[in-house]
Design a protein around this motif. Sequence first.
Motif, PDB file in Angstrom:
ATOM      1  N   CYS A 384      -4.392   3.531 -27.444  1.00 31.77           N
ATOM      2  CA  CYS A 384      -3.593   2.860 -26.387  1.00 31.77           C
ATOM      3  C   CYS A 384      -3.755   1.389 -26.501  1.00 31.77           C
ATOM      4  O   CYS A 384      -4.922   0.915 -26.342  1.00 31.77           O
ATOM      5  CB  CYS A 384      -3.641   3.306 -25.117  1.00 31.77           C
ATOM      6  N   ASN A 401       1.023   6.229 -19.448  1.00 24.99           N
ATOM      7  CA  ASN A 401      -0.287   5.708 -20.018  1.00 24.99           C
ATOM      8  C   ASN A 401      -1.381   6.075 -19.205  1.00 24.99           C
ATOM      9  O   ASN A 401      -2.560   6.227 -19.523  1.00 24.99           O
ATOM     10  CB  ASN A 401      -0.246   4.112 -20.431  1.00 24.99           C
ATOM     11  N   CYS A 433       6.157   4.359 -28.122  1.00 25.17           N
ATOM     12  CA  CYS A 433       4.920   3.769 -28.131  1.00 25.17           C
ATOM     13  C   CYS A 433       4.376   3.180 -29.447  1.00 25.17           C
ATOM     14  O   CYS A 433       4.486   3.889 -30.455  1.00 25.17           O
ATOM     15  CB  CYS A 433       4.107   5.137 -27.810  1.00 25.17           C
TER      16      CYS A 433
END
Length: 475
Positions: A384, A401, A433
């Motif tokens: 991430c 997230n 994403c």
Amino acid sequence: MKPRGGYNVNLIGGPSGVVEKLSPPEKLCIPLHSRHLKFSELRVADGDSVSSGQTLAVDPEAFSVPLLAPCGGTAGLSRLDGHIVIENLNCPPDPAPDPELPTHVPYDSGQAAEKRRKLLELGAWQFVSNARTHQVADPDGTPSAVIVSTVHLEPFVARGSAICTGSINELVRGLEHLQSLLEYQAIHLVLPNVKLELAQDIQKTIRGHAWLKLSEVPLQMRYPFDNQTLLARHLGLFTEGDETVWFIPAAGVIAFDRALTLNRPCTSRIISLAGPVVKDPLHLEVPVGYPIDKIIAGRLTQDDNVRVVNGGILTGTQITEDQAGIDTECSGLTVLETPTVREMFGWLRLGCDRRSFSKCFTSTLKKAFGENLSTSLRGERRPCVACGQCVTVCPAGIMPNAIHKYLFSDELEQAQRLRTDLCAECGLCSYICPSKIDLYDELVRAKVRIAEELGPPAEEPEEQAAQENQEEDVA
Ligand code: SF4
Ligand code: SF4
């Protein structure tokens, strides 16, 4: 609910409105699993002769929803793992439409309980889901409202217009049958536009329309505002926190009519065959269990390096060798290319031909355009990067997230506190994403795990929870 998030997913290769009926194959390979159903209780033995419409198995966890034989033949239980194969097929043709059929359902069309049982036995009840959980609704339950939707916004799945075209009488009678199962609850019919010819035809034809409320999809048809949970919230049907709202797609209402007016089992599906490597994307009418290799044979621009997805590109699952035929919940097959060669200097490109949710490519300066889909659409999987795009796009007002972070460290209570239960299962967070994290799959699994291990969250009305998350997000 004030709509938020969403995205206009614009991909090349959607299906045309053509619906082609495929002739019966040599054999049917009927999967015993689908997305929400597991037909673990078998009702036939290996080598049994079965007849068309006979119950092959039931799902004991889903009110014994049956898996029905689309054709007669010989059942094979050991030919293919996880499937019932039917060979020596005898598929009776559907009789020609009866011009004498009444336009309306007779007033004395039977008791509601008896009708619900018949819908279950003839395979039409599997279309009725609980808008909060997306699981099959309790056939003995009482909903506070019902949503019927003709809209499917996920790219590449079967379109409502293809399913409803030419079936206006079936749709109207199906709605009247549905109303006869209820006491006073309203039915919200969701259309792309309430001024459409289809909406006007329904209004003109339906008998007494005070019980039928026409609604449009919020946010100009932006994905995923056709989603059952979001529609229920948008229509204000989840105010107390424990209401049961039923959701039925248009195909389900037509199945109601088939079961209750014609007394016939619902064993075929209208699916799409679409995606960038399909020569002429279209809709197909096929019996459940139709072999997937036979469906795609000769219809692709390339035979190698393709991936077939069961369902749409945002919420579908890749078909592997474990699935040989169309399952009972299939809404379409999406076929896309798996590039084998890495793009040279891909990082140098300014992105004129790439759409981007974050508006970081030069394509932002161009008018809206359809994007070519492949398995490398969003590059490669990375950790991430805290861009926050999943929070911006999430229509449920939660923070995928942060939930991902807690799930990664197995802090289930924290994931629960962030209201994972509000996830509407749309898949948009995974789609946008830039790190290709499969948030959708993680959240859907976590939702089930939290419900089983921790129970419902400390009660806070859904609207308030979503609102608070949005305020935190802005801060
Ligand atoms: S979109 Fe992906 S990379 Fe960006 S914050 Fe969400 S999980 Fe992280
Ligand atoms: S968290 Fe759930 S509702 Fe939000 S974008 Fe992801 S899948 Fe959709």
